[in-house]
Design an enzyme around this catalytic site. Structure first.
Site, PDB file in Angstrom:
ATOM      1  N   ARG A 184      25.805 -26.055  12.882  1.00 57.15           N
ATOM      2  CA  ARG A 184      25.738 -24.758  11.806  1.00 57.15           C
ATOM      3  C   ARG A 184      26.484 -25.158  10.633  1.00 57.15           C
ATOM      4  O   ARG A 184      26.958 -24.183  10.178  1.00 57.15           O
ATOM      5  CB  ARG A 184      26.194 -23.377  12.462  1.00 57.15           C
ATOM      6  CG  ARG A 184      25.190 -22.958  13.659  1.00 57.15           C
ATOM      7  CD  ARG A 184      23.505 -22.655  13.039  1.00 57.15           C
ATOM      8  NE  ARG A 184      23.081 -21.963  14.018  1.00 57.15           N
ATOM      9  CZ  ARG A 184      22.356 -22.738  15.038  1.00 57.15           C
ATOM     10  NH1 ARG A 184      22.047 -24.066  14.949  1.00 57.15           N
ATOM     11  NH2 ARG A 184      21.490 -22.165  15.894  1.00 57.15           N
ATOM     12  N   SER A 233      21.266 -14.691  14.828  1.00 57.88           N
ATOM     13  CA  SER A 233      22.551 -14.701  15.605  1.00 57.88           C
ATOM     14  C   SER A 233      23.742 -14.431  14.752  1.00 57.88           C
ATOM     15  O   SER A 233      23.708 -14.800  13.578  1.00 57.88           O
ATOM     16  CB  SER A 233      22.748 -16.038  16.018  1.00 57.88           C
ATOM     17  OG  SER A 233      21.748 -16.532  17.245  1.00 57.88           O
ATOM     18  N   GLU A 303      28.474 -16.494  12.145  1.00 59.95           N
ATOM     19  CA  GLU A 303      27.497 -17.332  11.452  1.00 59.95           C
ATOM     20  C   GLU A 303      26.777 -16.638  10.275  1.00 59.95           C
ATOM     21  O   GLU A 303      26.631 -17.351   9.492  1.00 59.95           O
ATOM     22  CB  GLU A 303      26.376 -17.688  12.724  1.00 59.95           C
ATOM     23  CG  GLU A 303      25.273 -18.158  12.282  1.00 59.95           C
ATOM     24  CD  GLU A 303      24.042 -18.825  13.209  1.00 59.95           C
ATOM     25  OE1 GLU A 303      24.402 -19.059  14.272  1.00 59.95           O
ATOM     26  OE2 GLU A 303      22.901 -18.424  12.960  1.00 59.95           O
TER      27      GLU A 303
HETATM   28  N1  EPU Z   1      22.427 -13.871  27.115  1.00 58.09           N
HETATM   29  C1  EPU Z   1      22.940 -12.579  27.609  1.00 58.09           C
HETATM   30  N2  EPU Z   1      22.804 -11.400  27.098  1.00 58.09           N
HETATM   31  C2  EPU Z   1      22.391 -11.253  25.901  1.00 58.09           C
HETATM   32  C3  EPU Z   1      21.858 -12.735  25.380  1.00 58.09           C
HETATM   33  C4  EPU Z   1      21.715 -13.673  25.732  1.00 58.09           C
HETATM   34  O1  EPU Z   1      23.483 -12.919  28.999  1.00 58.09           O
HETATM   35  O2  EPU Z   1      22.234  -9.992  25.284  1.00 58.09           O
HETATM   36  C5  EPU Z   1      22.671 -15.172  27.638  1.00 58.09           C
HETATM   37  C6  EPU Z   1      21.102 -15.502  28.218  1.00 58.09           C
HETATM   38  O3  EPU Z   1      20.654 -14.987  29.306  1.00 58.09           O
HETATM   39  C7  EPU Z   1      21.271 -17.248  28.345  1.00 58.09           C
HETATM   40  C8  EPU Z   1      22.582 -17.236  27.111  1.00 58.09           C
HETATM   41  O4  EPU Z   1      23.045 -16.264  26.865  1.00 58.09           O
HETATM   42  O5  EPU Z   1      21.600 -17.437  29.378  1.00 58.09           O
HETATM   43  C9  EPU Z   1      21.559 -17.999  25.921  1.00 58.09           C
HETATM   44  O6  EPU Z   1      21.052 -17.031  25.167  1.00 58.09           O
HETATM   45  P1  EPU Z   1      19.784 -17.490  24.197  1.00 58.09           P
HETATM   46  O7  EPU Z   1      18.869 -18.429  25.197  1.00 58.09           O
HETATM   47  O8  EPU Z   1      19.075 -16.310  23.782  1.00 58.09           O
HETATM   48  O9  EPU Z   1      20.245 -18.395  23.037  1.00 58.09           O
HETATM   49  P2  EPU Z   1      21.424 -17.984  22.376  1.00 58.09           P
HETATM   50  O10 EPU Z   1      22.382 -19.366  22.670  1.00 58.09           O
HETATM   51  O11 EPU Z   1      21.917 -16.902  22.299  1.00 58.09           O
HETATM   52  C10 EPU Z   1      20.503 -19.674  20.265  1.00 58.09           C
HETATM   53  C11 EPU Z   1      20.678 -19.643  18.810  1.00 58.09           C
HETATM   54  C12 EPU Z   1      19.470 -18.711  18.453  1.00 58.09           C
HETATM   55  C13 EPU Z   1      18.136 -19.414  18.794  1.00 58.09           C
HETATM   56  C14 EPU Z   1      18.257 -19.341  20.270  1.00 58.09           C
HETATM   57  C15 EPU Z   1      16.940 -19.834  20.775  1.00 58.09           C
HETATM   58  C16 EPU Z   1      23.015 -19.668  18.178  1.00 58.09           C
HETATM   59  C17 EPU Z   1      24.137 -18.887  17.764  1.00 58.09           C
HETATM   60  N3  EPU Z   1      21.799 -18.924  18.359  1.00 58.09           N
HETATM   61  O12 EPU Z   1      20.848 -18.262  20.762  1.00 58.09           O
HETATM   62  O13 EPU Z   1      19.440 -19.159  16.940  1.00 58.09           O
HETATM   63  O14 EPU Z   1      16.932 -18.505  18.275  1.00 58.09           O
HETATM   64  O15 EPU Z   1      19.190 -20.133  21.057  1.00 58.09           O
HETATM   65  O16 EPU Z   1      16.913 -21.216  20.990  1.00 58.09           O
HETATM   66  O17 EPU Z   1      22.974 -21.115  17.963  1.00 58.09           O
HETATM   67  C18 EPU Z   1      20.180 -18.018  14.865  1.00 58.09           C
HETATM   68  O18 EPU Z   1      20.717 -18.855  14.744  1.00 58.09           O
HETATM   69  O19 EPU Z   1      20.213 -17.092  13.875  1.00 58.09           O
HETATM   70  C19 EPU Z   1      19.475 -17.761  16.312  1.00 58.09           C
HETATM   71  C20 EPU Z   1      18.535 -16.641  16.367  1.00 58.09           C
END
Ligand code: EPU
Length: 320
Positions: A184, A233, A303
């Protein structure tokens, strides 16, 4: 002496072809739909007009803050608005041009929305941008913050970027080393306007590209609240963990400050309700960060970008 913004707008109007607007509402130009006006909004009609705008603004360096706005999908504009000039690129920077020698590289204007580029590439059997199908940002904004999802990001396909340096008043072409991508992050700053990017993609059959895109789309629809009234995010993921998991584990889903609340669907998405002010989002971010630190000793880094003035001591929390 404070700058006379009416006179500056007049100067820009005289010299720059395109839109020059005083007190221009910015809320409509962001996915949050929050915040006040830009003192001056400039949308140059073409490259010559952009260069001329940069020349006018270079006379005001240090006196008039300049904000380069893309599609506003990662930005919270202050309730008071932006006190200086907002530069926004529009149609003239929305083209996709195949780079003919290679057959699999594209030059894409910085104003183009990423999902449109992903669809364009899929139609031609080009893989590498499937991850961006639900990322509502512009190519320019995505380059600047190295936007990403599903284990990939811009750095995986950007070969070079054309940039206008607002200080040197020079057009430059940046290669990967100059871009300095990390999670990022890139070396693009407020003093650079991204004009276009060359993306290197890989030929693959259209069906496989579409199938991957569709599975990402489904994952997002199942786990995220959609693009409006939020900015994706809120926090970057800390090394080895997920901000959403941490906010959730701190018991903060649904937690609210004023009209802003933590999404019940994904805890790293902060929603703005109909009565929300930008300040509510700011306060929510800081209060959630404080609470996550208290619970897990992890200091989350936003972010989402806050632009303009915000009060830093105003968190009034209705515990629910
Ligand atoms: N999780 C929870 N509770 C929640 C949300 C997530 O326990 O309310 C857990 C999920 O179960 C999972 C882990 O956290 O085990 C990761 O969650 P997720 O797969 O949704 O991915 P993320 O790391 O939260 C990242 C990017 C997103 C992107 C998704 C999908 C960042 C900060 N965020 O989210 O990017 O869409 O992966 O690949 O890197 C963005 O940057 O604006 C964005 C939306």
């Amino acid at each position: 002496m404070p700058v006379d913004l009416d006179a500056l707008a007049e100067r820009l109007r005289d010299r720059v072809e395109g839109v020059v607007q005083r007190a221009a509402p910015l809320a409509r130009l962001t996915t949050y739909r929050l915040g006040g006006p830009a003192a001056v909004l400039v949308e140059p009609a073409d490259l010559a007009a952009l260069e001329e705008a940069a020349r006018v603004l270079s006379a005001e360096v240090g006196a008039v803050p300049v904000l380069v706005l893309g599609r506003g999908s990662n930005t919270v504009v202050s309730d008071e608005g932006w006190p200086g000039v907002v530069v926004r690129l529009t149609e003239a920077w929305s083209r996709i041009t195949p780079v003919l020698e290679t057959g699999s590289a594209l030059e894409v204007g910085s104003a183009k929305a990423l999902p449109l580029v992903a669809n364009w590439a899929a139609r031609r059997g080009l893989s590498g941008l499937e991850w961006s199908i639900g990322v509502p940002g512009s190519v320019g904004g995505a380059v600047r913050m190295n936007a990403g999802a599903h284990g990939s990001d811009m750095s995986s396909c950007v070969e070079s970027v054309k940039v206008l340096d607002l200080d040197a008043l020079l057009f430059e072409e940046w290669d990967e080393a100059r871009l300095g991508f990390s999670y990022r992050h890139s070396e693009v700053t407020d003093r650079h306007v991204v004009l276009s990017a060359v993306l290197r993609l890989t030929p693959e059959d259209e069906e496989s590209v579409r199938a991957r895109m569709e599975s990402y789309r489904r994952h997002r629809a199942a786990t995220q609240p959609g693009a409006l009234q939020n900015a994706g995010s809120t926090f970057k993921n800390p090394p080895g963990d997920s901000a959403g998991r941490l906010v959730d584990a701190a018991g903060l889903k649904g937690f609210r400050v004023g009209g802003a609340s933590v999404s019940e669907k994904h805890a790293n998405f902060f929603m703005a309700g109909p009565q929300a002010r930008a300040q509510d989002v700011f306060d929510l971010v800081h209060e959630v960060r404080r609470r996550v630190f208290e619970a897990f000793s992890v200091w989350l880094e936003p972010e989402v970008r806050f632009v303009g003035a915000f009060a830093t001591d105003r968190v009034e929390v209705a515990d629910s």
